[in-house]
Scaffold this motif. Structure first.
Motif, mmCIF file in Angstrom:
data_model
loop_
_atom_site.group_PDB
_atom_site.id
_atom_site.type_symbol
_atom_site.label_atom_id
_atom_site.label_comp_id
_atom_site.label_asym_id
_atom_site.label_seq_id
_atom_site.Cartn_x
_atom_site.Cartn_y
_atom_site.Cartn_z
ATOM 1 N N HIS A 148 33.931 -10.558 19.122
ATOM 2 C CA HIS A 148 34.598 -11.576 19.286
ATOM 3 C C HIS A 148 34.913 -11.084 20.663
ATOM 4 N N GLN A 149 34.991 -11.209 22.211
ATOM 5 C CA GLN A 149 35.645 -10.231 23.446
ATOM 6 C C GLN A 149 37.220 -10.528 22.742
ATOM 7 N N MET A 150 37.662 -9.988 23.531
ATOM 8 C CA MET A 150 39.282 -9.106 24.377
ATOM 9 C C MET A 150 39.413 -8.758 24.901
ATOM 10 N N VAL A 151 40.632 -9.296 25.481
ATOM 11 C CA VAL A 151 41.198 -8.312 27.205
ATOM 12 C C VAL A 151 42.105 -7.914 26.877
ATOM 13 N N LEU A 152 41.804 -6.452 27.489
ATOM 14 C CA LEU A 152 43.384 -5.421 27.227
ATOM 15 C C LEU A 152 44.027 -5.852 28.803
ATOM 16 N N VAL A 153 44.832 -5.812 28.407
ATOM 17 C CA VAL A 153 45.329 -4.832 29.772
ATOM 18 C C VAL A 153 46.702 -4.500 29.755
ATOM 19 N N ARG A 154 47.706 -4.170 30.926
ATOM 20 C CA ARG A 154 48.791 -2.559 30.925
ATOM 21 C C ARG A 154 49.964 -3.863 29.919
ATOM 22 N N LYS A 155 50.971 -3.527 29.489
ATOM 23 C CA LYS A 155 52.059 -4.095 28.816
ATOM 24 C C LYS A 155 52.766 -4.555 29.549
ATOM 25 N N ASP A 156 53.082 -4.346 30.649
ATOM 26 C CA ASP A 156 53.576 -4.703 32.040
ATOM 27 C C ASP A 156 53.081 -6.662 32.954
ATOM 28 N N SER A 157 51.874 -6.507 32.324
ATOM 29 C CA SER A 157 50.938 -7.604 32.880
ATOM 30 C C SER A 157 51.112 -8.806 32.740
ATOM 31 N N ASP A 158 51.178 -9.503 33.517
ATOM 32 C CA ASP A 158 51.496 -10.972 33.580
ATOM 33 C C ASP A 158 50.152 -12.184 33.216
ATOM 34 N N ALA A 167 48.859 2.918 22.552
ATOM 35 C CA ALA A 167 49.315 1.107 22.310
ATOM 36 C C ALA A 167 51.007 1.635 23.178
ATOM 37 N N ASP A 168 51.272 2.479 23.697
ATOM 38 C CA ASP A 168 52.579 2.877 24.753
ATOM 39 C C ASP A 168 52.456 2.434 26.151
ATOM 40 N N ASP A 169 51.065 1.693 26.392
ATOM 41 C CA ASP A 169 50.447 1.916 28.081
ATOM 42 C C ASP A 169 49.138 0.102 28.048
ATOM 43 N N ILE A 170 48.769 0.080 27.107
ATOM 44 C CA ILE A 170 48.085 -1.628 27.097
ATOM 45 C C ILE A 170 48.316 -2.527 25.734
ATOM 46 N N LYS A 171 48.184 -2.965 26.055
ATOM 47 C CA LYS A 171 48.141 -3.911 24.951
ATOM 48 C C LYS A 171 46.856 -5.765 24.561
#
Ligand code: GLN
Length: 240
Positions: free
Chosen positions: A97-107, A186-190
């Motif tokens: 399936h698809q996943m969405v990656l964002v920066r750790k501080d993303s809202d 892992a330090d930058d994105i989730k």
């Protein structure tokens, strides 16, 4: 086999894009490795043919079949009606399936938050279709994304780098590579855990010229699923 005509009866040329871990990547010895490569080699063994892997850009793969440079593709390629106009697809061998990656501080927490955002994808992939608001792929996130600005990169990793460097707000990419990239950075994105996606099916694409080849690949795949070899390869390459 079409390959018989060229005199190389025992070689099957299969295209991939070795930039999509854990399905295909360049191994320590400099050659393509990964779940797809191991599966394809096992299929070749079952069929009594040698598999020759041709590494190229993802968006060039279908054209390479159409021009006869390769006979098949194994590249975590999702079965898709548009692609079916150019290639035959084998039985499915993996559900993703698809996943969405964002920066750790993303809202960004839900699919609708992606409207109007900058999104990086790998060019010509299902993630690209979803990010671009293609109505055929609306079911994946359950919504057709509006007013997105899509950056189309040659590799998934390039899309991740765009995200890390703040040039885009999100990356939409297949689930397993998403997990690999999220772990490695892992330090930058989730991963946005709140965004659920419908499944899509990976299959081997085969030249339309050779119905017999398609049947043989399906037969070999069936045998490997029955005799435990498929599960063995899965365990070796994909963390459960
Ligand atoms: N599954 C996606 C597709 O088929 C991505 C494949 C890939 O990037 N290798 O478009």
């Amino acid at each position: 086999l079409a390959a018989c005509d060229s005199g190389k009866s025992n070689v099957l040329k299969i295209g991939t894009n070795a930039e999509f871990p854990p399905f295909e990547y360049i191994g320590d010895d400099g050659n393509p490795d990964g779940f797809d490569i191991a599966l394809m080699k096992a299929i070749g063994e079952q069929m009594g043919v040698e598999i020759q892997i041709e590494n190229m850009e993802f968006k060039s793969l279908i054209g390479a079949i159409e021009s006869g440079n390769i006979q098949g593709i194994i590249a975590a390629m999702t079965v898709d009606d548009e692609r079916k106009k150019s290639v035959n697809f084998s039985d499915g061998y993996y559900e993703a399936h698809q996943m969405v990656l964002v920066r750790k501080d993303s809202d960004i927490t839900k699919a609708e938050d992606l409207n109007g955002k900058k999104i990086a994808v790998q060019e010509g992939t299902t993630g690209d279709f979803v990010a671009s608001g293609d109505p055929d792929w609306e079911y994946i996130l359950g919504t057709s994304l509006q007013n997105t600005e899509v950056s189309r990169m040659k590799k998934g990793l390039d899309a991740v780098i765009e995200l890390k460097n703040g040039r885009v707000d999100a990356v939409i990419i297949d689930s397993n590579p998403a997990q690999v990239f999220a772990k490695e950075n892992a330090d930058d994105i989730k991963i946005v855990e709140g965004i659920q996606s419908e499944t899509e099916t990976y299959a081997i694409a085969v030249t339309k010229e050779d119905e017999d080849l398609l049947n043989k690949i399906n037969a070999a795949l069936k045998t490997l699923k029955e005799n435990g070899k498929y599960d063995e390869i899965l365990k070796q390459y994909i963390e459960q």
